[in-house]
Scaffold this motif. Structure first.
Motif, short mmCIF file in Angstrom:
data_model
loop_
_atom_site.label_atom_id
_atom_site.label_comp_id
_atom_site.label_asym_id
_atom_site.label_seq_id
_atom_site.Cartn_x
_atom_site.Cartn_y
_atom_site.Cartn_z
N PRO A 271 5.45 -16.83 25.53
CA PRO A 271 4.81 -16.43 26.80
C PRO A 271 4.14 -17.63 27.45
O PRO A 271 3.52 -18.47 26.76
CB PRO A 271 3.78 -15.39 26.34
CG PRO A 271 4.35 -14.82 25.08
CD PRO A 271 5.05 -15.96 24.40
N GLU A 273 1.46 -18.29 29.14
CA GLU A 273 0.04 -18.57 28.93
C GLU A 273 -0.23 -19.16 27.55
O GLU A 273 -1.21 -19.89 27.35
CB GLU A 273 -0.79 -17.29 29.12
CG GLU A 273 -0.88 -16.80 30.55
CD GLU A 273 0.30 -15.91 30.94
OE1 GLU A 273 0.29 -15.38 32.06
OE2 GLU A 273 1.22 -15.75 30.11
N TYR A 331 1.50 -16.75 16.99
CA TYR A 331 2.29 -15.76 17.73
C TYR A 331 3.26 -15.03 16.78
O TYR A 331 3.35 -13.80 16.79
CB TYR A 331 3.07 -16.45 18.85
CG TYR A 331 3.91 -15.52 19.69
CD1 TYR A 331 3.32 -14.70 20.65
CD2 TYR A 331 5.29 -15.45 19.52
CE1 TYR A 331 4.09 -13.84 21.43
CE2 TYR A 331 6.06 -14.60 20.30
CZ TYR A 331 5.46 -13.80 21.25
OH TYR A 331 6.23 -12.95 22.01
N ASP A 395 -6.39 -7.11 20.77
CA ASP A 395 -5.99 -8.52 20.64
C ASP A 395 -7.15 -9.43 20.26
O ASP A 395 -6.94 -10.59 19.88
CB ASP A 395 -5.30 -9.02 21.91
CG ASP A 395 -6.24 -9.11 23.11
OD1 ASP A 395 -7.33 -8.51 23.06
OD2 ASP A 395 -5.88 -9.78 24.10
N MET A 411 -2.90 -11.91 25.79
CA MET A 411 -2.11 -11.64 24.59
C MET A 411 -2.01 -10.15 24.35
O MET A 411 -0.99 -9.67 23.81
CB MET A 411 -2.71 -12.34 23.38
CG MET A 411 -2.70 -13.87 23.47
SD MET A 411 -1.14 -14.56 24.10
CE MET A 411 0.05 -13.94 22.92
N ARG A 413 -1.59 -7.92 26.58
CA ARG A 413 -0.45 -7.52 27.41
C ARG A 413 0.87 -7.94 26.76
O ARG A 413 1.82 -7.13 26.68
CB ARG A 413 -0.56 -8.16 28.79
CG ARG A 413 0.63 -7.89 29.71
CD ARG A 413 0.43 -8.54 31.07
NE ARG A 413 0.29 -10.00 30.96
CZ ARG A 413 -0.08 -10.79 31.98
NH1 ARG A 413 -0.35 -10.26 33.15
NH2 ARG A 413 -0.19 -12.09 31.80
N GLU A 414 0.95 -9.18 26.29
CA GLU A 414 2.20 -9.68 25.70
C GLU A 414 2.55 -8.92 24.43
O GLU A 414 3.71 -8.53 24.22
CB GLU A 414 2.08 -11.17 25.42
CG GLU A 414 1.89 -12.04 26.66
CD GLU A 414 3.00 -11.86 27.68
OE1 GLU A 414 4.17 -11.68 27.27
OE2 GLU A 414 2.70 -11.91 28.88
N TYR A 415 1.58 -8.72 23.56
CA TYR A 415 1.85 -8.02 22.31
C TYR A 415 2.19 -6.55 22.55
O TYR A 415 2.99 -5.96 21.81
CB TYR A 415 0.66 -8.13 21.37
CG TYR A 415 0.43 -9.53 20.83
CD1 TYR A 415 1.47 -10.44 20.71
CD2 TYR A 415 -0.84 -9.95 20.44
CE1 TYR A 415 1.26 -11.72 20.22
CE2 TYR A 415 -1.05 -11.23 19.95
CZ TYR A 415 0.00 -12.11 19.84
OH TYR A 415 -0.21 -13.39 19.36
N LYS A 417 3.85 -5.40 25.09
CA LYS A 417 5.25 -5.39 25.51
C LYS A 417 6.18 -5.58 24.32
O LYS A 417 7.21 -4.91 24.19
CB LYS A 417 5.50 -6.50 26.53
CG LYS A 417 4.87 -6.26 27.89
CD LYS A 417 5.14 -7.44 28.83
CE LYS A 417 4.53 -7.21 30.20
NZ LYS A 417 4.75 -8.37 31.10
N VAL A 418 5.81 -6.52 23.43
CA VAL A 418 6.65 -6.81 22.26
C VAL A 418 6.82 -5.57 21.38
O VAL A 418 7.90 -5.32 20.84
CB VAL A 418 6.05 -7.97 21.44
CG1 VAL A 418 6.74 -8.12 20.09
CG2 VAL A 418 6.15 -9.28 22.22
N ASP A 423 5.20 -0.77 30.63
CA ASP A 423 4.61 -1.81 31.48
C ASP A 423 3.24 -1.42 32.00
O ASP A 423 2.35 -2.28 32.14
CB ASP A 423 5.55 -2.11 32.65
CG ASP A 423 6.79 -2.87 32.21
OD1 ASP A 423 6.80 -3.39 31.08
OD2 ASP A 423 7.76 -2.94 33.00
#
Length: 688
Positions: A271, A273, A331, A395, A411, A413-415, A417-418, A423
């Motif tokens: 990601p 960021e 990550y 997070d 993070m 948000r990213e985690y 999604k993973v 969304d």
């Protein structure tokens, strides 16, 4: 260039965040002291690098202006006794002012004569004044953190090592606790001369230029920006320059040279960021991108020329590689399990000793989000908002955020999604921290808006409940910023929501604490009211208009803002003064009313009968316009009652001897006043 004063304060490298404030404070101190000491000048130019703070005072006068001031003493009947001699009070006055009996005289002032004298003082040379004011201007600077050195009494952010002071090409030996100003400056720490003698302001600027010092911070900033853009272009991309980082780098270097470095393309898959945060926040590098996607390059700025730049490049690449390798490891470790699995670990993280853990806060946020969604009547987002509330703090206990705290929310948000969250949930987790600072973006999704308000309001409610609230400049838990964040969201999104109800809901979630709920609610609403006033002032709304629209409540910030804007416009009317005078009389008398009840049988005078009948029609019109939020029309409708009010005051004695008649008339005025308050309190408006 003549009639100038040049001051350079040479320091060990200042923290970049202190430089602008230090420049501004010293400049302000100099301006104030010179004015107080009657020294004329045209203006002060300021320059700064990490090692020096420079001030140029232009067109400074050669001397102080002469002082001639008339001073007033005791009255004549106190200053002179029966024999015509000066009394002790008169003699004391003369002694305190340095006057003799021949210097004083009597003069009429009002109804009595008083003893006067004229003080005269010849102006000193400006050089003497500067020797006094310059040290005080420097010592008067305040810092979040300061230090003492070398046994000195003064404090400064970093030790002061030298000073240059030139007054019209002559060295002025200003004494700053043993640091004596001279005409010797220093060049770049590594590239310039150790000592450089300068005998004029022209020599000073030229010497620094020749010794690898770009003194003007604005020029330095532009060099960094231009060079970085050129380097990025040569790499086939564009440089991402944030103003805060650009300013920080500007005050880290005296002679900037931009160059690029490279990193492994595998990191670009992370990601964005995750890569840019250690790059910007830890290493002070600019990222390079193309079409919004990160390229495997960074741009750094060296404090020096391009000599052996290959070694500098390799060293910076090595440092960033270590940072990115850590980020990649964290990550990969974090995504081995779903984000929800981290929630339980929040029980080990203390939010505040009396307010429990972050896990406890998460539970409260979930409850408050449900109340907010219900208030907004947005039931379709409830599931997403509740899911995001459950995960929003998870997070914080991940490896990545533990190492790079700046990535909280990002993070999450990213985690999310993973691990397959939708969304809306992922974005709400990120948005619940917004806005993070003044001028930051606001949440856009409905779930994110609800979650952001809930998080911030929970903190405000909890801290107020245990008696922790901002005081003066002290606000360690950033409650002002959080309140302003809530208000900015409500205003920007035009949300019609009852803030006081939400405050009550937030406090209800603290059922483990003992506090006076009504008292705490009142304190929090007063706190929000002050923030609203500041926010509206920043938006250009008159202070009296703000007071007028805040007279009722804070049920809807958006609605109050609309009223304020329309009242602002409405107050442009030419007949305003007469109108406000009439309604001020109404409000003054309405306060004397014990009740708003009106017995029509007691309305005997024609003006009061007509006012009562006209008011009923106008009140109905006002209520209709208010229902449609047409506040300008509501104000016009209410103002139309003015002739009837004037007729009453001109022809009827309100405070009648008959108590029943008086109470009835006051009741009618109270009804009018209360109707006015449903729009705003016009009695708060200031007019000339």
């Amino acid at each position: 260039m003549k009639n100038y004063f040049l001051l350079e304060v040479g320091v060990e490298e200042l923290p970049s965040r202190f430089v602008e404030s230090t420049l501004a404070q010293i400049k302000e101190n100099l301006e104030k002291s010179l004015a107080e000491n009657r020294v004329d000048f045209e203006g002060i130019e300021t320059y700064a690098t990490p090692r020096r703070l420079t001030f140029v005072i232009n067109k400074i006068s050669d001397n102080q202006a002469d002082l001639e001031e008339e001073v007033k003493g005791p009255s004549k009947k106190i200053a002179v006794d029966a024999d015509g001699n000066f009394t002790k009070p008169a003699l004391g006055f003369m002694k305190s002012k340095g006057l003799s009996e021949s210097d004083v005289y009597f003069k009429q002032a009002g109804k009595e004569e008083y003893l006067f004298g004229t003080l005269k003082e010849e102006g000193k040379a400006t050089s003497e004044v500067l020797k006094e004011v310059v040290p005080e201007a420097i010592k008067g600077v305040t810092f979040p953190k300061a230090m003492r050195w070398g046994g000195k009494n003064m404090k400064f952010a970093r030790p002061i090592r030298w000073m240059v002071a030139l007054l019209n090409d002559e060295t002025l030996p200003v004494d700053l606790e043993g640091i004596i100003a001279s005409n010797v400056t220093k060049g770049h720490r590594f590239l310039g001369a150790k000592e450089i003698e300068v005998n004029s302001i022209e020599e000073y600027f030229e010497a620094l230029k020749n010794n690898y010092v770009v003194l003007d911070q604005n020029v330095r900033k532009e060099i960094i920006k231009t060079q970085s853009e050129e380097v990025a272009k040569s790499l086939g991309g564009v440089v991402e320059i944030e103003d805060d980082l650009l300013e920080e780098i500007t005050y880290l270097v005296e002679y900037p040279t931009a160059f690029y470095g490279e990193f492994d393309t595998d990191y670009v898959k992370l990601p964005k960021e995750v890569v840019t945060t250690p790059m910007k926040d830890h290493q002070r590098y600019f990222p390079v991108s193309k079409d919004g996607k990160l390229l495997p390059y960074f741009i750094a700025v060296r404090n020096g020329g391009d000599n052996r730049l290959d070694l500098v490049k390799a060293g910076n690449e090595k440092v960033l590689e270590a940072r990115l390798a850590d980020a990649l490891f964290f990550y990969k470790e974090d995504i081995k399990k779903p984000l929800e699995s981290f929630v339980e670990n929040l029980k080990t993280v203390v939010f505040q000793a009396k307010l429990g853990t972050v896990y406890d806060k998460t539970i409260r946020i979930e409850k408050l989000v449900e109340d907010i969604v219900d208030s907004l009547d947005e039931k379709e987002i409830l599931n997403d908002a509740m899911r995001a509330a459950k995960l929003c703090k998870a997070d914080l206990v991940t490896n990545m955020v533990f190492e790079f705290t700046e990535l909280q929310g990002v993070m999450g948000r990213e985690y999310a999604k993973v691990c397959g969250e939708n969304d809306a949930v992922a974005e709400a987790i990120f948005e619940h921290y917004l806005p993070r600072f003044a001028g930051d973006i606001l949440p856009e999704t409905k779930a994110g808006i609800a979650l952001s308000i809930a998080d911030k309001l929970d903190s405000i409610a909890g801290f107020f409940a245990i008696g922790i609230k901002p005081s003066g400049s002290q606000d360690p838990y950033a409650l002002r910023r959080q309140a302003l964040g809530i208000l900015s969201i409500l205003l920007d999104k035009k949300l019609d929501i009852n803030l006081e109800k939400l405050v009550n809901d937030a406090l209800d979630n603290y059922d483990n604490l003992e506090f006076n709920k009504a008292e705490v609610v009142a304190q929090i609403m007063d706190f929000f009211t002050e923030r609203v006033k500041n926010l509206f002032k920043d938006l250009g709304i008159r202070y009296d208009v703000i007071d007028a629209v805040l007279s009722s409540n804070l049920n809807s910030i958006s609605d109050i803002h609309t009223r304020a804007v329309e009242l602002n416009n409405w107050l442009q009317k030419e007949e305003l003064v007469e109108m406000l005078t009439a309604f001020n009389r109404v409000s003054t008398l309405a306060e004397k009313a014990e009740s708003d009840k009106v017995d029509e049988a007691l309305l005997k005078e024609d003006p009061e009968v007509k006012l009562n009948a006209g008011f009923k029609e106008i009140k109905a019109q006002v209520e209709g316009f208010l229902a449609n939020k047409e506040y300008n029309k509501a104000l016009d409708a209410f103002a139309s009652i003015k002739p009837l009010v004037d007729n009453l005051f001109d022809n009827v004695m309100i405070m009648d001897k008959d108590e029943a008649v008086k109470a009835n008339r006051l009741g009618l005025l109270k009804q009018i006043y209360d109707t006015m308050l449903t729009i705003c309190d016009l009695s708060k408006i200031v007019y000339k």
